[in-house]
Scaffold this motif. Structure first.
Motif, PDB file in Angstrom:
ATOM      1  N   ILE A  58       0.722  -1.170  -0.020  1.00  0.00           N
ATOM      2  CA  ILE A  58      -0.004  -0.062  -0.013  1.00  0.00           C
ATOM      3  C   ILE A  58       0.849   1.120  -0.001  1.00  0.00           C
ATOM      4  N   GLY A  59       2.043   1.172   0.109  1.00  0.00           N
ATOM      5  CA  GLY A  59       3.033   2.416   0.113  1.00  0.00           C
ATOM      6  C   GLY A  59       4.407   2.202   0.774  1.00  0.00           C
ATOM      7  N   GLU A  60       5.072   3.071   0.891  1.00  0.00           N
ATOM      8  CA  GLU A  60       6.576   2.747   1.407  1.00  0.00           C
ATOM      9  C   GLU A  60       6.678   3.970   2.376  1.00  0.00           C
ATOM     10  N   VAL A  61       7.510   3.607   3.431  1.00  0.00           N
ATOM     11  CA  VAL A  61       8.056   4.337   4.545  1.00  0.00           C
ATOM     12  C   VAL A  61       9.377   4.592   4.497  1.00  0.00           C
ATOM     13  N   ILE A  62       9.885   5.813   4.768  1.00  0.00           N
ATOM     14  CA  ILE A  62      11.412   5.919   4.749  1.00  0.00           C
ATOM     15  C   ILE A  62      11.553   7.198   5.900  1.00  0.00           C
ATOM     16  N   ILE A  63      12.788   6.724   6.586  1.00  0.00           N
ATOM     17  CA  ILE A  63      13.028   7.705   7.866  1.00  0.00           C
ATOM     18  C   ILE A  63      14.623   8.032   7.659  1.00  0.00           C
ATOM     19  N   ASN A  64      15.201   8.910   7.819  1.00  0.00           N
ATOM     20  CA  ASN A  64      16.668   9.442   7.918  1.00  0.00           C
ATOM     21  C   ASN A  64      16.918   9.937   9.230  1.00  0.00           C
ATOM     22  N   GLY A  65      18.052   9.402   9.920  1.00  0.00           N
ATOM     23  CA  GLY A  65      18.417   9.981  10.999  1.00  0.00           C
ATOM     24  C   GLY A  65      19.512   9.199  11.402  1.00  0.00           C
ATOM     25  N   LEU A  92      15.135  -2.133   4.363  1.00  0.00           N
ATOM     26  CA  LEU A  92      16.451  -1.661   3.862  1.00  0.00           C
ATOM     27  C   LEU A  92      17.084  -0.779   4.994  1.00  0.00           C
ATOM     28  N   VAL A  93      17.872  -1.274   5.620  1.00  0.00           N
ATOM     29  CA  VAL A  93      18.915  -0.297   6.479  1.00  0.00           C
ATOM     30  C   VAL A  93      20.053   0.144   6.146  1.00  0.00           C
ATOM     31  N   ASN A  94      20.616   0.957   5.619  1.00  0.00           N
ATOM     32  CA  ASN A  94      21.817   1.725   5.267  1.00  0.00           C
ATOM     33  C   ASN A  94      22.218   2.459   6.218  1.00  0.00           C
ATOM     34  N   GLY A  95      23.587   2.318   6.427  1.00  0.00           N
ATOM     35  CA  GLY A  95      24.348   3.138   7.267  1.00  0.00           C
ATOM     36  C   GLY A  95      25.744   3.005   6.800  1.00  0.00           C
ATOM     37  N   SER A  96      26.556   3.705   7.824  1.00  0.00           N
ATOM     38  CA  SER A  96      28.048   3.808   7.307  1.00  0.00           C
ATOM     39  C   SER A  96      28.605   2.567   8.066  1.00  0.00           C
ATOM     40  N   ASN A  97      28.143   2.033   8.789  1.00  0.00           N
ATOM     41  CA  ASN A  97      28.442   0.576   9.359  1.00  0.00           C
ATOM     42  C   ASN A  97      27.932  -0.643   8.870  1.00  0.00           C
ATOM     43  N   GLU A  98      28.479  -1.602   9.483  1.00  0.00           N
ATOM     44  CA  GLU A  98      27.735  -2.954   9.316  1.00  0.00           C
ATOM     45  C   GLU A  98      26.672  -3.024   9.943  1.00  0.00           C
ATOM     46  N   THR A  99      25.337  -3.377   9.451  1.00  0.00           N
ATOM     47  CA  THR A  99      23.989  -3.195  10.012  1.00  0.00           C
ATOM     48  C   THR A  99      23.313  -4.670   9.825  1.00  0.00           C
ATOM     49  N   ASN A 100      22.915  -5.174  10.923  1.00  0.00           N
ATOM     50  CA  ASN A 100      22.053  -6.493  10.851  1.00  0.00           C
ATOM     51  C   ASN A 100      20.780  -6.181  11.252  1.00  0.00           C
ATOM     52  N   LYS A 119      14.314   2.239   5.244  1.00  0.00           N
ATOM     53  CA  LYS A 119      12.729   2.233   4.250  1.00  0.00           C
ATOM     54  C   LYS A 119      12.556   0.877   4.046  1.00  0.00           C
ATOM     55  N   GLY A 120      11.158   0.692   3.677  1.00  0.00           N
ATOM     56  CA  GLY A 120      10.573  -0.446   3.368  1.00  0.00           C
ATOM     57  C   GLY A 120       9.118  -0.278   2.916  1.00  0.00           C
ATOM     58  N   LYS A 121       8.595  -1.309   2.215  1.00  0.00           N
ATOM     59  CA  LYS A 121       7.124  -1.402   1.600  1.00  0.00           C
ATOM     60  C   LYS A 121       6.284  -1.752   2.892  1.00  0.00           C
ATOM     61  N   VAL A 122       5.148  -1.066   2.912  1.00  0.00           N
ATOM     62  CA  VAL A 122       4.103  -1.364   3.881  1.00  0.00           C
ATOM     63  C   VAL A 122       2.963  -2.133   3.186  1.00  0.00           C
ATOM     64  N   ILE A 123       2.587  -3.194   3.871  1.00  0.00           N
ATOM     65  CA  ILE A 123       1.707  -4.116   3.381  1.00  0.00           C
ATOM     66  C   ILE A 123       0.474  -4.008   4.291  1.00  0.00           C
ATOM     67  N   VAL A 124      -0.560  -4.657   3.536  1.00  0.00           N
ATOM     68  CA  VAL A 124      -1.901  -5.261   4.209  1.00  0.00           C
ATOM     69  C   VAL A 124      -2.053  -6.672   3.753  1.00  0.00           C
TER      70      VAL A 124
END
Length: 126
Positions: A58-65, A92-100, A119-124
């Motif tokens: 139904i959409g996509e959610v994105i946050i930066n911080g 998807l989690v992007n950062g300048s470190n290794e992220t799990n 960021k990720g895709k929102v589903i119902v």
């Protein structure tokens, strides 16, 4: 005393910056859904866990911080609950470190807190 004031200023700055991080939502349809309750757990589904006909994107959610990636994940979940989503795929989690990212509970582990984009895709679920 000066060190204490500096530490207090740093603590307040971190709290203010963390409060300014707001997830953005891009809707893929014009449907207004009823939000979920605060106790609803927004699940993060791994690739292949759901069949294609089991859900609708139904959409996509994105946050930066960059204050605390786990706080950011909870902000993302809160946003998904607000718009009536059931879960997230293609996280998807992007950062300048290794992220799990652990799939079911979405706990993110990183050795240092840096700037992250989540960021990720929102589903119902159908």
């Amino acid at each position: 005393m000066i060190k204490l004031k500096g530490l207090l200023l740093l603590l307040i700055s971190v709290m203010v910056l963390n409060g300014c991080i707001v997830p953005q939502y891009i809707s893929y349809d014009d449907v207004v859904r009823e939000g979920k309750g605060e106790d609803y757990f927004v699940r993060i589904y791994e690739d292949g866990e759901l069949e294609e006909g089991d859900y609708k994107v139904i959409g996509e959610v994105i946050i930066n911080g960059g204050v605390d990636v786990n706080v950011m994940m909870e902000d993302v979940r809160r946003k998904v609950r607000e718009i009536g989503g059931d879960g997230i795929i293609e996280l998807l989690v992007n950062g300048s470190n290794e992220t799990n990212v652990s799939g079911v509970n979405g706990i993110v582990t990183s050795s240092i807190s840096n700037t992250f984009i989540i960021k990720g895709k929102v589903i119902v679920l159908n």
